[in-house]
Design a protein around this motif. Structure first.
Motif, PDB file in Angstrom:
ATOM      1  N   LEU A 115       0.833  -1.196   0.000  1.00 55.69           N
ATOM      2  CA  LEU A 115       0.000   0.000   0.000  1.00 55.69           C
ATOM      3  C   LEU A 115       0.874   1.254   0.000  1.00 55.69           C
ATOM      4  O   LEU A 115       2.006   1.235   0.481  1.00 55.69           O
ATOM      5  CB  LEU A 115      -0.910   0.032   1.228  1.00 55.69           C
ATOM      6  CG  LEU A 115      -1.964  -1.062   1.374  1.00 55.69           C
ATOM      7  CD1 LEU A 115      -2.710  -0.901   2.705  1.00 55.69           C
ATOM      8  CD2 LEU A 115      -2.944  -1.035   0.209  1.00 55.69           C
ATOM      9  N   GLY A 116       0.318   2.341  -0.519  1.00 56.29           N
ATOM     10  CA  GLY A 116       1.029   3.609  -0.492  1.00 56.29           C
ATOM     11  C   GLY A 116       0.105   4.755  -0.860  1.00 56.29           C
ATOM     12  O   GLY A 116      -0.855   4.571  -1.609  1.00 56.29           O
ATOM     13  N   SER A 117       0.394   5.938  -0.338  1.00 60.18           N
ATOM     14  CA  SER A 117      -0.406   7.117  -0.671  1.00 60.18           C
ATOM     15  C   SER A 117       0.508   8.323  -0.812  1.00 60.18           C
ATOM     16  O   SER A 117       1.431   8.513  -0.011  1.00 60.18           O
ATOM     17  CB  SER A 117      -1.473   7.390   0.407  1.00 60.18           C
ATOM     18  OG  SER A 117      -0.867   7.609   1.671  1.00 60.18           O
ATOM     19  N   ASP A 118       0.273   9.113  -1.852  1.00 58.69           N
ATOM     20  CA  ASP A 118       1.076  10.314  -2.128  1.00 58.69           C
ATOM     21  C   ASP A 118       2.568  10.009  -2.180  1.00 58.69           C
ATOM     22  O   ASP A 118       3.386  10.731  -1.616  1.00 58.69           O
ATOM     23  CB  ASP A 118       0.804  11.401  -1.082  1.00 58.69           C
ATOM     24  CG  ASP A 118      -0.207  12.431  -1.594  1.00 58.69           C
ATOM     25  OD1 ASP A 118      -0.287  12.626  -2.821  1.00 58.69           O
ATOM     26  OD2 ASP A 118      -0.910  13.031  -0.773  1.00 58.69           O
ATOM     27  N   LEU A 119       2.923   8.931  -2.864  1.00 61.61           N
ATOM     28  CA  LEU A 119       4.327   8.555  -2.981  1.00 61.61           C
ATOM     29  C   LEU A 119       5.014   9.250  -4.151  1.00 61.61           C
ATOM     30  O   LEU A 119       6.220   9.487  -4.119  1.00 61.61           O
ATOM     31  CB  LEU A 119       4.458   7.035  -3.156  1.00 61.61           C
ATOM     32  CG  LEU A 119       3.843   6.164  -2.057  1.00 61.61           C
ATOM     33  CD1 LEU A 119       4.116   4.695  -2.356  1.00 61.61           C
ATOM     34  CD2 LEU A 119       4.378   6.548  -0.692  1.00 61.61           C
ATOM     35  N   VAL A 120       4.241   9.549  -5.196  1.00 58.13           N
ATOM     36  CA  VAL A 120       4.798  10.158  -6.407  1.00 58.13           C
ATOM     37  C   VAL A 120       4.781  11.670  -6.214  1.00 58.13           C
ATOM     38  O   VAL A 120       3.846  12.361  -6.616  1.00 58.13           O
ATOM     39  CB  VAL A 120       3.998   9.742  -7.660  1.00 58.13           C
ATOM     40  CG1 VAL A 120       4.663  10.272  -8.922  1.00 58.13           C
ATOM     41  CG2 VAL A 120       3.875   8.223  -7.718  1.00 58.13           C
ATOM     42  N   TYR A 121       5.834  12.187  -5.608  1.00 57.33           N
ATOM     43  CA  TYR A 121       5.871  13.598  -5.246  1.00 57.33           C
ATOM     44  C   TYR A 121       7.164  14.250  -5.731  1.00 57.33           C
ATOM     45  O   TYR A 121       7.150  15.141  -6.565  1.00 57.33           O
ATOM     46  CB  TYR A 121       5.735  13.733  -3.723  1.00 57.33           C
ATOM     47  CG  TYR A 121       5.412  15.126  -3.245  1.00 57.33           C
ATOM     48  CD1 TYR A 121       4.097  15.582  -3.186  1.00 57.33           C
ATOM     49  CD2 TYR A 121       6.421  15.991  -2.823  1.00 57.33           C
ATOM     50  CE1 TYR A 121       3.793  16.855  -2.739  1.00 57.33           C
ATOM     51  CE2 TYR A 121       6.134  17.265  -2.371  1.00 57.33           C
ATOM     52  CZ  TYR A 121       4.818  17.695  -2.338  1.00 57.33           C
ATOM     53  OH  TYR A 121       4.540  18.963  -1.896  1.00 57.33           O
ATOM     54  N   HIS A 122       8.314  13.764  -5.243  1.00 58.20           N
ATOM     55  CA  HIS A 122       9.610  14.298  -5.669  1.00 58.20           C
ATOM     56  C   HIS A 122      10.142  13.476  -6.841  1.00 58.20           C
ATOM     57  O   HIS A 122      10.291  12.253  -6.722  1.00 58.20           O
ATOM     58  CB  HIS A 122      10.613  14.254  -4.506  1.00 58.20           C
ATOM     59  CG  HIS A 122      10.221  15.117  -3.342  1.00 58.20           C
ATOM     60  ND1 HIS A 122      10.158  16.492  -3.437  1.00 58.20           N
ATOM     61  CD2 HIS A 122       9.874  14.800  -2.065  1.00 58.20           C
ATOM     62  CE1 HIS A 122       9.785  16.999  -2.269  1.00 58.20           C
ATOM     63  NE2 HIS A 122       9.606  15.997  -1.421  1.00 58.20           N
ATOM     64  N   ASP A 123      10.446  14.122  -7.951  1.00 59.69           N
ATOM     65  CA  ASP A 123      10.852  13.387  -9.144  1.00 59.69           C
ATOM     66  C   ASP A 123      12.184  12.652  -8.979  1.00 59.69           C
ATOM     67  O   ASP A 123      12.433  11.645  -9.647  1.00 59.69           O
ATOM     68  CB  ASP A 123      10.898  14.304 -10.374  1.00 59.69           C
ATOM     69  CG  ASP A 123      11.732  15.550 -10.141  1.00 59.69           C
ATOM     70  OD1 ASP A 123      12.216  15.745  -9.015  1.00 59.69           O
ATOM     71  OD2 ASP A 123      11.905  16.327 -11.100  1.00 59.69           O
ATOM     72  N   HIS A 124      13.058  13.125  -8.096  1.00 60.03           N
ATOM     73  CA  HIS A 124      14.331  12.422  -7.915  1.00 60.03           C
ATOM     74  C   HIS A 124      14.150  11.097  -7.159  1.00 60.03           C
ATOM     75  O   HIS A 124      15.094  10.300  -7.066  1.00 60.03           O
ATOM     76  CB  HIS A 124      15.337  13.314  -7.169  1.00 60.03           C
ATOM     77  CG  HIS A 124      14.986  13.564  -5.734  1.00 60.03           C
ATOM     78  ND1 HIS A 124      14.088  14.542  -5.356  1.00 60.03           N
ATOM     79  CD2 HIS A 124      15.407  12.965  -4.581  1.00 60.03           C
ATOM     80  CE1 HIS A 124      13.980  14.545  -4.037  1.00 60.03           C
ATOM     81  NE2 HIS A 124      14.761  13.601  -3.546  1.00 60.03           N
ATOM     82  N   LEU A 125      12.945  10.846  -6.654  1.00 62.85           N
ATOM     83  CA  LEU A 125      12.662   9.587  -5.968  1.00 62.85           C
ATOM     84  C   LEU A 125      11.885   8.609  -6.833  1.00 62.85           C
ATOM     85  O   LEU A 125      11.571   7.503  -6.375  1.00 62.85           O
ATOM     86  CB  LEU A 125      11.881   9.866  -4.675  1.00 62.85           C
ATOM     87  CG  LEU A 125      12.621  10.643  -3.588  1.00 62.85           C
ATOM     88  CD1 LEU A 125      11.706  10.899  -2.397  1.00 62.85           C
ATOM     89  CD2 LEU A 125      13.871   9.895  -3.136  1.00 62.85           C
ATOM     90  N   PHE A 126      11.579   8.976  -8.068  1.00 62.20           N
ATOM     91  CA  PHE A 126      10.808   8.087  -8.944  1.00 62.20           C
ATOM     92  C   PHE A 126      11.536   6.762  -9.149  1.00 62.20           C
ATOM     93  O   PHE A 126      10.959   5.678  -8.971  1.00 62.20           O
ATOM     94  CB  PHE A 126      10.551   8.753 -10.291  1.00 62.20           C
ATOM     95  CG  PHE A 126       9.558   9.895 -10.241  1.00 62.20           C
ATOM     96  CD1 PHE A 126       8.880  10.204  -9.074  1.00 62.20           C
ATOM     97  CD2 PHE A 126       9.309  10.668 -11.372  1.00 62.20           C
ATOM     98  CE1 PHE A 126       7.964  11.253  -9.027  1.00 62.20           C
ATOM     99  CE2 PHE A 126       8.396  11.712 -11.337  1.00 62.20           C
ATOM    100  CZ  PHE A 126       7.726  12.007 -10.168  1.00 62.20           C
ATOM    101  N   ASP A 127      12.802   6.826  -9.560  1.00 59.21           N
ATOM    102  CA  ASP A 127      13.552   5.600  -9.847  1.00 59.21           C
ATOM    103  C   ASP A 127      13.789   4.751  -8.600  1.00 59.21           C
ATOM    104  O   ASP A 127      13.620   3.521  -8.659  1.00 59.21           O
ATOM    105  CB  ASP A 127      14.875   5.937 -10.541  1.00 59.21           C
ATOM    106  CG  ASP A 127      14.674   6.397 -11.977  1.00 59.21           C
ATOM    107  OD1 ASP A 127      13.608   6.089 -12.564  1.00 59.21           O
ATOM    108  OD2 ASP A 127      15.570   7.061 -12.529  1.00 59.21           O
ATOM    109  N   PRO A 128      14.190   5.338  -7.464  1.00 59.06           N
ATOM    110  CA  PRO A 128      14.310   4.515  -6.246  1.00 59.06           C
ATOM    111  C   PRO A 128      13.004   3.840  -5.844  1.00 59.06           C
ATOM    112  O   PRO A 128      13.000   2.684  -5.412  1.00 59.06           O
ATOM    113  CB  PRO A 128      14.763   5.527  -5.182  1.00 59.06           C
ATOM    114  CG  PRO A 128      15.475   6.582  -5.949  1.00 59.06           C
ATOM    115  CD  PRO A 128      14.707   6.698  -7.236  1.00 59.06           C
ATOM    116  N   LEU A 129      11.880   4.550  -6.007  1.00 63.42           N
ATOM    117  CA  LEU A 129      10.583   3.960  -5.686  1.00 63.42           C
ATOM    118  C   LEU A 129      10.275   2.799  -6.620  1.00 63.42           C
ATOM    119  O   LEU A 129       9.821   1.729  -6.178  1.00 63.42           O
ATOM    120  CB  LEU A 129       9.486   5.023  -5.785  1.00 63.42           C
ATOM    121  CG  LEU A 129       8.044   4.534  -5.617  1.00 63.42           C
ATOM    122  CD1 LEU A 129       7.849   3.819  -4.283  1.00 63.42           C
ATOM    123  CD2 LEU A 129       7.063   5.702  -5.749  1.00 63.42           C
TER     124      LEU A 129
END
Length: 307
Positions: free
Chosen positions: A202-216
């Motif tokens: 589960l997750g909510s509001d995870l897609v926020y900072h673009d520099h974390l897209f690839d790690p996520l």
């Protein structure tokens, strides 16, 4: 007798013309007296500074306590409530956001998704609102976030343990650190859970900072495969978020399950869209299912008869 007045005379002149001009000509005792006085003055200054700093820290702690926000939430399914502590002054991870509330509402509807009895991993738990709700609904939840977020996350988990127990649905709560993109953290999570893995993420509001897209995405690849689904609540804010979904669609099948209408607070901040609940499933699963269906499909033999 005149010699007795020399120190007094030189000290008076040094006060009038400046100590550093006549200091070399003063008597040693006079200089030492002034030096000791200066040293005492500096010690008093630093003592006051330390006390002031300590008092400031105490005031800051008091301000943080005063700025805590306790928010109560109700679950329709269990007819019970839980409380979440926010610390707005500490940063984004210490506040509640619309996507978290939307995901809790989604989980609270058994017709949409059933979490009871499932082993759930929550990414970017923040205050822990989603994880606490899922546990109250009967899930075994492991809430995760960065190390500096864990104290408040653990506080909310501990504060709601009783609320989880009284529902009688058998849920549980655990808190673990997780830095996205770090496979070592992912392996530790599996070991902490007995190596059995998870049934849902589960997750909510995870897609926020673009520099974390690839790690996520890397962390999702570690957990979301085969039968494990990822259910994410997302509020669209910027065009840059499309880059995340473009990459994710190459790895998973993504289906929108439900979209909530915009909240008044969201509309005032410029958002014209509501929170959408997305489901990520292994893209290879569809191909395997189709192959299995084709394999299990009964074959029919058409026999020809001669007239």
């Amino acid at each position: 007798m005149r010699a007795l007045y020399v120190p007094i005379y030189l000290h008076r002149v040094s006060q009038l013309l400046g100590f550093w001009v006549l200091a070399p000509f003063s008597l040693r005792q006079t200089f030492m007296d002034v030096e000791d006085a200066a040293d005492l003055s500096m010690r008093l200054f630093f003592d006051d500074e330390v006390e002031t700093a300590e008092a400031f820290e105490d005031d800051s702690s008091m301000m943080r306590v005063l700025r805590e926000e306790q928010e109560e939430h109700h679950l329709r399914t269990t007819k019970s409530c839980f409380t979440i502590r926010q610390l707005p002054s500490e940063g984004l991870s210490f506040q509640l956001w619309p996507a978290a509330s939307a995901l809790v509402s989604f989980l609270d509807d058994d017709a949409k998704v059933v979490v009871k009895g499932k082993r759930i991993l929550e990414l970017g738990s923040g205050t822990g609102m989603v994880g606490v709700a899922a546990a109250m609904l009967g899930a075994h939840v492991t809430m995760t976030d960065l190390p500096h977020v864990l104290p408040n996350l653990s506080f909310n988990a501990d504060a709601n343990q009783r609320a989880v127990e009284v529902t009688g649905r058998g849920g549980s709560l655990h808190v673990q650190p997780l830095t996205w993109g770090h496979d070592h953290d992912c392996h530790l999570l599996l070991q902490a859970g007995g190596g059995g893995g998870f049934d849902m993420v589960l997750g909510s509001d995870l897609v926020y900072h673009d520099h974390l897209f690839d790690p996520l995405l890397r962390t999702l690849q570690f957990f979301v495969k085969e039968e494990v689904q990822f259910v994410m609540a997302h509020l669209k804010r910027w065009k840059k978020e499309a880059a995340f979904f473009k990459k994710a669609k190459k790895l998973w099948d993504i289906d929108p399950l439900f979209t909530y209408p915009p909240l008044s607070s969201s509309s005032s901040s410029g958002s014209r869209t509501g929170v959408t609940i997305h489901r990520f499933t292994d893209a290879r699963k569809k191909g395997r299912t189709a192959q299995q269906h084709q394999h299990n499909k009964p074959t029919t033999t058409i026999s020809s008869t001669s007239p």
